[in-house]
Structures are given as C-alpha cells and as structure tokens.
Design a protein around this motif. Sequence first.
Motif, PDB file in Angstrom:
ATOM      1  N   MET A  33       0.874  -1.188   0.000  1.00 46.01           N
ATOM      2  CA  MET A  33       0.000   0.000   0.000  1.00 46.01           C
ATOM      3  C   MET A  33       0.904   1.229   0.000  1.00 46.01           C
ATOM      4  O   MET A  33       1.298   1.719   1.055  1.00 46.01           O
ATOM      5  CB  MET A  33      -0.863   0.003   1.263  1.00 46.01           C
ATOM      6  N   ASP A  34       1.239   1.728  -1.174  1.00 49.30           N
ATOM      7  CA  ASP A  34       2.206   2.830  -1.242  1.00 49.30           C
ATOM      8  C   ASP A  34       1.574   4.076  -1.851  1.00 49.30           C
ATOM      9  O   ASP A  34       0.651   3.980  -2.660  1.00 49.30           O
ATOM     10  CB  ASP A  34       3.429   2.379  -2.059  1.00 49.30           C
ATOM     11  N   GLY A  35       2.102   5.231  -1.463  1.00 42.97           N
ATOM     12  CA  GLY A  35       1.667   6.492  -2.061  1.00 42.97           C
ATOM     13  C   GLY A  35       0.838   7.378  -1.146  1.00 42.97           C
ATOM     14  O   GLY A  35       0.325   8.411  -1.584  1.00 42.97           O
ATOM     15  N   ASN A  36       0.734   7.011   0.124  1.00 41.09           N
ATOM     16  CA  ASN A  36      -0.059   7.826   1.063  1.00 41.09           C
ATOM     17  C   ASN A  36       0.517   9.233   1.215  1.00 41.09           C
ATOM     18  O   ASN A  36      -0.218  10.224   1.226  1.00 41.09           O
ATOM     19  CB  ASN A  36      -0.078   7.185   2.464  1.00 41.09           C
ATOM     20  N   GLY A  37       1.836   9.297   1.363  1.00 44.11           N
ATOM     21  CA  GLY A  37       2.492  10.590   1.578  1.00 44.11           C
ATOM     22  C   GLY A  37       2.277  11.501   0.379  1.00 44.11           C
ATOM     23  O   GLY A  37       1.924  12.685   0.533  1.00 44.11           O
ATOM     24  N   ARG A  38       2.462  10.963  -0.817  1.00 47.14           N
ATOM     25  CA  ARG A  38       2.305  11.780  -2.028  1.00 47.14           C
ATOM     26  C   ARG A  38       0.854  12.210  -2.217  1.00 47.14           C
ATOM     27  O   ARG A  38       0.586  13.312  -2.668  1.00 47.14           O
ATOM     28  CB  ARG A  38       2.815  11.003  -3.252  1.00 47.14           C
ATOM     29  N   TRP A  39      -0.073  11.329  -1.859  1.00 42.11           N
ATOM     30  CA  TRP A  39      -1.499  11.687  -1.959  1.00 42.11           C
ATOM     31  C   TRP A  39      -1.774  12.940  -1.117  1.00 42.11           C
ATOM     32  O   TRP A  39      -2.449  13.869  -1.551  1.00 42.11           O
ATOM     33  CB  TRP A  39      -2.343  10.518  -1.461  1.00 42.11           C
ATOM     34  N   ARG A  44      13.144   4.019   9.757  1.00 42.78           N
ATOM     35  CA  ARG A  44      14.072   5.074   9.339  1.00 42.78           C
ATOM     36  C   ARG A  44      13.352   6.401   9.089  1.00 42.78           C
ATOM     37  O   ARG A  44      14.000   7.403   8.811  1.00 42.78           O
ATOM     38  CB  ARG A  44      14.786   4.656   8.049  1.00 42.78           C
ATOM     39  N   ARG A  45      12.039   6.394   9.127  1.00 46.61           N
ATOM     40  CA  ARG A  45      11.274   7.629   8.878  1.00 46.61           C
ATOM     41  C   ARG A  45      11.334   8.557  10.095  1.00 46.61           C
ATOM     42  O   ARG A  45      11.680   8.112  11.195  1.00 46.61           O
ATOM     43  CB  ARG A  45       9.820   7.278   8.568  1.00 46.61           C
ATOM     44  N   PRO A  46      10.939   9.826   9.910  1.00 49.77           N
ATOM     45  CA  PRO A  46      10.939  10.750  11.063  1.00 49.77           C
ATOM     46  C   PRO A  46      10.135  10.177  12.220  1.00 49.77           C
ATOM     47  O   PRO A  46       9.081   9.553  12.009  1.00 49.77           O
ATOM     48  CB  PRO A  46      10.265  12.008  10.497  1.00 49.77           C
TER      49      PRO A  46
HETATM   50 MG    MG Z   1       6.327   5.017  -0.142  1.00 50.52          MG
END
Ligand code: MG
Length: 269
Positions: free
Chosen positions: A26-32, A77-79
């Motif tokens: 499930m990728d793309g939440n941040g860009r959305w 590794r994320r904030p």
């Molecule tokens: Mg991603």
Amino acid sequence: MAGKFTSSTQAIPAVVDVPQHIAIIMDGNGRWARKRMMPRVAGHKRGVETVRAMVKACIARGVDYLTLFAFSSENWRRPAEEVSFLMNLFIGALQAEIGKLHVNGVRLKVVGDLGAFEPRLVALIREGEAKTANNSKLTLTIAANYGGRWDMLQAINQLALAHPEKAGCFGEGDLAPHLTMAYAPEPDLFIRTGGEQRISNFLLWQLAYSELYFTKTLWPDFDDAALDAAIESYRRRERRFGRTSEQLDQVAAVAPAPTIASPFTDGNA
Ligand code: MG
Ligand code: IPE
Ligand code: IPE
C-alpha cells in the motif's frame, strides 16, 4: 511435500480466475497528501479507508487471503513523528475495526517482528487474532515491522534449533512451515500502488511465482475499479510455472481449467 498448500517450486499450483491470495504494498499515502498540501500523515489516515474498502471488495469477489504491507522493517528510518503517528493509527484502527471484522467473518493475522512494538499494541493484536481465529470468510494479514529477509532468517533459525542433526540437508518443505505465513498459500497476485516497481523487502520467499502488478494509482485513491483492473490483468496472464505455452495448451485440452464465479463472468463487474 509438507504443508497443506502447493509450493510453486515443488509442484504446479491450480490456477483459478479469482486470485485466492492477493498481497498488496500500500504505497503512495504521503504523495497523496502532499498533492493536497496536507501533511503526509493525512494520507496514512485516508489510507485506512482504502483498507476497509478492500477487505469488503475481496470478500465480495471470493478472495480467500488478503495480505497488506503496513509497515516495513525499514520504515523505522522515517521521522519519529511519522512513525509514532503510524503506531497510533494502527492502535486506533484495531480498536475500531476488530468487532466489525469479526462480524464479517474475517480472520485477522499480523505478521512481523512484534517485539519492537509497545506492549499495548501487541496486546491488541493478540486479542484481535484470538477473537477472529475461527473465522473463515477472508484471512486478512497485516504485515507490520515485517521484512522478507527477517522472515526467512527467523525460519532458518527455528529450523536449525529444532533439527540441528539435519543441518546441511534442509529442504524447502523443512523451511516453509517456519515462515510466518505458513497458514496461507503463496500470493497469486501481488499489487503495488504508488508507481514504484520494487518489492521493498516484502514477501521474498512467497512471491516466487506470483503475478506482479504495478499501478501509479496512490493507495488512498485505490478503489474497487482499480482492484478489478488488477484482477483482470491477472486473469490475462499465462501462469507457466516454468513450462512452455504448448505444454499448457495440452493440459487445457485434457482437463479444462476450473471455472469459478467471478465478477467478470456474472455481469457485476
Ligand atoms: Mg512510499
Ligand atoms: C505507504 O505510503 C505507507 C507506509 C509505508 C507506511 P508512503 O508513506 O510510503 O507514501 P509515499 O510513498 O511517501 O507517497
Ligand atoms: C513499502 O513502502 C512498505 C510499505 C508500504 C509498508 P515504502 O514507501 O516504505 O517503500 P520504499 O522505501 O519506497 O521502497
């Protein structure tokens, strides 16, 4: 061969029109969220809605196993603020959804190294798994602090401890039961939303012969139509498992492929 499911490398699994097991990154939440000038975490929140919709959609389509990559072993590794938001979102989603999952006949499983999670989250996970353990409509697996390499290593370590005398002679059938998803068949269809074309350390062992489908659609925008497009693409693939097309034609002539109800043949698509 050990285990109740066919290993794609040891035998040829049955191929059916509706994938029995769908695994999704499930990728793309941040860009959305960024596209809408919102903080990244707003995308994660919206992504939970898509999870809810996909559980329903998979039940309606007769999918037996849905596996969702929610947090990778590398996502630490994320904030720190984003990691802590994700943990709280997971806690909140479990609290809000377990009752509904249970009523709808969903069996919940969480795979990954849970040792890194706070005790309250681990307790919720274990309670949810226990409550839904006997359900059989759909098995929903959430991969959390999961890594494909971690999974294989923990399996190898368990096996080596259980059977030191067999070291050097381990076979696939010895290892497979120790993988965290030994309760499920290998995914027929792998979907990654968000446009990247990589596996990002997801189910490395189990994806050996899965059909891979990549879409630019961001996870919060992924809907029933997008799922149907992925399943439609899957249905057009020729799953050879190492054989030639001509061999498949011969097999089909002797025994026609099993037909089972699907949204594409009954006019509900
Ligand atoms: Mg991603
Ligand atoms: C996927 O969305 C969710 C998690 C990894 C937890 P992302 O947060 O990776 O979204 P993008 O890729 O930055 O858009
Ligand atoms: C993969 O997404 C992990 C999850 C969806 C949980 P990422 O967004 O973390 O993957 P990379 O870093 O782009 O490969």
